[in-house]
Design a protein around this motif. Structure first.
Motif, short mmCIF file in Angstrom:
data_model
loop_
_atom_site.label_atom_id
_atom_site.label_comp_id
_atom_site.label_asym_id
_atom_site.label_seq_id
_atom_site.Cartn_x
_atom_site.Cartn_y
_atom_site.Cartn_z
N THR A 1 13.87 28.44 -26.93
CA THR A 1 13.93 27.25 -27.77
C THR A 1 14.62 26.10 -27.05
O THR A 1 15.61 26.30 -26.36
CB THR A 1 14.70 27.57 -29.07
N ALA B 1 8.70 18.40 -30.96
CA ALA B 1 8.12 19.64 -31.48
C ALA B 1 7.48 20.47 -30.37
O ALA B 1 7.52 21.69 -30.40
CB ALA B 1 7.09 19.33 -32.57
N THR B 2 6.87 19.81 -29.40
CA THR B 2 6.30 20.50 -28.24
C THR B 2 6.90 19.91 -26.97
O THR B 2 7.25 18.72 -26.93
CB THR B 2 4.77 20.37 -28.18
#
Length: 185
Positions: free
Chosen positions: A136, A88-89
Motif C-alpha cells: 500500500t 488511487a492508482t
C-alpha cells in the motif's frame, strides 16, 4: 599639414576603437567558470527530511546493509500542494526511485531512512511513497521551518517493504555504466 591632421585623426579613431573593444570584450565572455555555473535564477540547497524505512525478509546470504538496501526500491512521487492522500492508482510518470540509506542490518531486517526533499522556507511538500513489492502507498509530508534550515517529515503509515533480489540491471547500475568499477592506478 593636412596629411599630418589626417594621420592624427586616424590614430585617435584607432586608439578609441581599441579601447572600446577592450572594454566590451568582457561582456562577450562566457559567464561560466570551470566547475561552476551562474544562473539568473536564485538556486537554493534543498533541505531534506528523513523518514524511517524498513526492509524485511533479507536473506541470510546478504550480509551488508548496503547490499540489503538495494534489495528493494521505493518510488516517490511529488504530489500537488493541496493533496491530502495518495492517488488511487500509482502514477506512471514523475516517480523517483530511492533506496534506504544509513541502514543497520540485524536478524534479516534492514532499518534505515529515506530522504525526502523539502521546498522553500515555510512550505509543505506532499509525497506518495510506493514500494516495489506492491504494498500500500504511503502519504508523506515534508514541512520546512520559517528559516528554511529544518525539515520535518511525517507519514500516514510505517514505510516498510519485503526484500526482493536485485535484478542484473540494478547490480550493473551500482557498479557504473560499464559494469565495473573504474579507478586510477
Amino acid at each position: 599639414m593636412k596629411l599630418k591632421t589626417k594621420r592624427s585623426a586616424i590614430a585617435v579613431i584607432g586608439a578609441t576603437s581599441i579601447l572600446a573593444f577592450a572594454v566590451a570584450t568582457p561582456s562577450f565572455a562566457h559567464d561560466r567558470v570551470v566547475g561552476t555555473e551562474t544562473s539568473s535564477t536564485t538556486e537554493f540547497e534543498a533541505v531534506k527530511a528523513s523518514v524511517t524505512a524498513t526492509i524485511t525478509a533479507v536473506p541470510t546470504t546478504v550480509t551488508s546493509a548496503k547490499a540489503a538496501a538495494h534489495g528493494t526500491q521505493f518510488i516517490v512521487y511529488k504530489l500537488a500542494d493541496d493533496a491530502t492522500a495518495v492517488p488511487a492508482t500509482q502514477p506512471t510518470v514523475g516517480g523517483k526511485r530511492i533506496h534506504v540509506k544509513s541502514g543497520t542490518l540485524a536478524d534479516g531486517t534492514l532499518t534505515g531512512v529515506l530522504e525526502l526533499k523539502g521546498g522553500l522556507a515555510g512550505t509543505t511538500t506532499n509525497y506518495a511513497i510506493y514500494t516495489a513489492d506492491g504494498a500500500t502507498a504511503i502519504f508523506a509530508t515534508v514541512t520546512v521551518d520559517a528559516t528554511g534550515t529544518v525539515a520535518t517529515a511525517t507519514t500516514s503509515a510505517d514505510v516498510t517493504a519485503a526484500y526482493t533480489a536485485p535484478t542484473a540491471k540494478a547490480v550493473k547500475a551500482q557498479k557504473g555504466k560499464h559494469g565495473k568499477k573504474h579507478g586510477h592506478r
